[in-house]
Design an enzyme around this catalytic site. Structure first.
Site, short mmCIF file in Angstrom:
data_model
loop_
_atom_site.label_atom_id
_atom_site.label_comp_id
_atom_site.label_asym_id
_atom_site.label_seq_id
_atom_site.Cartn_x
_atom_site.Cartn_y
_atom_site.Cartn_z
N LYS A 26 0.82 -1.21 0.00
CA LYS A 26 0.00 0.00 0.00
C LYS A 26 0.85 1.27 0.00
O LYS A 26 0.55 2.23 -0.72
CB LYS A 26 -0.93 0.00 1.21
CG LYS A 26 -1.80 1.25 1.33
CD LYS A 26 -2.81 1.10 2.45
CE LYS A 26 -2.15 1.08 3.81
NZ LYS A 26 -1.54 2.40 4.16
N ARG A 101 -10.97 4.85 9.38
CA ARG A 101 -10.75 3.52 9.94
C ARG A 101 -12.03 2.87 10.45
O ARG A 101 -12.01 1.69 10.77
CB ARG A 101 -9.72 3.59 11.09
CG ARG A 101 -8.32 3.92 10.62
CD ARG A 101 -7.35 3.93 11.78
NE ARG A 101 -5.98 4.18 11.35
CZ ARG A 101 -5.12 3.24 10.97
NH1 ARG A 101 -5.51 1.98 10.97
NH2 ARG A 101 -3.90 3.54 10.61
N ARG A 140 10.99 -7.86 6.94
CA ARG A 140 10.83 -6.47 6.50
C ARG A 140 11.67 -5.54 7.38
O ARG A 140 11.83 -5.74 8.57
CB ARG A 140 9.36 -6.07 6.57
CG ARG A 140 9.08 -4.73 5.92
CD ARG A 140 7.60 -4.44 5.86
NE ARG A 140 7.02 -4.20 7.18
CZ ARG A 140 5.82 -3.66 7.36
NH1 ARG A 140 5.08 -3.35 6.32
NH2 ARG A 140 5.37 -3.47 8.58
N ARG A 173 11.40 -4.72 13.01
CA ARG A 173 10.52 -4.61 14.16
C ARG A 173 10.14 -5.99 14.69
O ARG A 173 10.04 -6.95 13.93
CB ARG A 173 9.25 -3.84 13.76
CG ARG A 173 9.53 -2.46 13.25
CD ARG A 173 8.30 -1.61 13.05
NE ARG A 173 7.10 -2.34 12.65
CZ ARG A 173 6.00 -1.73 12.18
NH1 ARG A 173 5.99 -0.42 12.06
NH2 ARG A 173 4.95 -2.42 11.84
N ARG A 184 -1.23 -9.41 13.00
CA ARG A 184 -1.43 -8.04 12.54
C ARG A 184 -2.36 -8.00 11.33
O ARG A 184 -3.23 -7.13 11.22
CB ARG A 184 -0.10 -7.40 12.17
CG ARG A 184 0.81 -7.07 13.34
CD ARG A 184 2.13 -6.52 12.85
NE ARG A 184 1.93 -5.33 12.02
CZ ARG A 184 2.75 -4.97 11.04
NH1 ARG A 184 3.79 -5.72 10.72
NH2 ARG A 184 2.52 -3.87 10.37
#
Length: 231
Positions: A26, A101, A140, A173, A184
């Protein structure tokens, strides 16, 4: 491509919303659309960081919730977005990145846009199979300063270990581990289901296949914008 014209009478400023689960690409598509269409990008995360960094009233209020690991209430979030969308750089068009959201935020946004004689033109949802998302997220790298993400294979930085934008040292992370990444993804889908359904019922959602070369995904994404300005 101009967001303002399609050969007929002048259009209102282009208003888009972009959604996609973690690992969908995204962020890459958002950067492309902003550059291609010459419109402003407004994301929840960046807006929160700016307000907190500037120490504004809304920023201080949001920080109290963020520090407790809680969601920032709709009224604070909407107040931030109203102020942001009223700025001059949004006059030509705007890409809302991951916002609204909730369905309640979507309704409040619609009312605000009507007051500006604008409307939501298209809601783009980048769709990628779950197993591919987990694979992309594992390993990532993220810049802790600006939030830009990279991947050693899919989207490597120009200089190994350093952010292209600000030269910050990239980190992995804890929440990019495979099992955490899956959680997630599921949480994201649960949280965005109501707002995506809200826009789907209005006929505004365009699902874009997020698989394949980045250039192909860009072409498919841009095509949905063109379709939204026809007729």
């Amino acid at each position: 491509m101009s967001p303002q014209s399609n050969g007929s009478e002048p259009r209102s400023p282009l208003t888009l919303a972009l959604f996609g689960p973690p690992g969908s690409g995204k962020g890459t598509q958002a950067a492309f659309l902003v550059e291609q269409l010459k419109i402003a990008q407004v994301s929840t995360g960046e807006l929160f960081r700016q307000e907190v960094r500037r120490g504004t009233r809304l920023g201080r209020q949001a920080k109290e919730y963020i520090d407790r690991g809680e969601l920032v209430p709709d009224e604070i979030t909407m107040a931030m977005f109203r102020e942001r969308l009223a700025k001059s750089d949004c006059a030509a068009g705007v890409l809302l990145d991951g916002f609204p959201r909730t369905a309640a935020q979507a309704e409040a946004l619609a009312a605000f846009l009507r007051g500006l004689d604008r409307q939501m033109d298209r809601v783009i949802y980048i769709k990628v199979p779950q197993d591919v998302l987990v694979s992309r997220l594992s390993g990532r790298l993220t810049c802790p300063e600006c939030g830009t993400t990279y991947h050693p294979e899919l989207a490597p930085p120009r200089r190994a270990g350093l952010c292209d934008r600000d030269g910050g040292r990239l980190v992995q992370r804890d929440d990019d581990a495979a099992e955490t990444a899956l959680r997630r993804i599921n949480v994201y889908k649960e949280q965005t289901a109501s707002v995506v359904d809200y826009y789907r019922n209005l006929g505004l959602v365009a699902e874009v296949d997020g698989l394949g070369p980045i250039e192909d995904v860009r072409g498919r994404t841009l095509a949905t914008v063109s379709q939204s300005r026809v007729g």
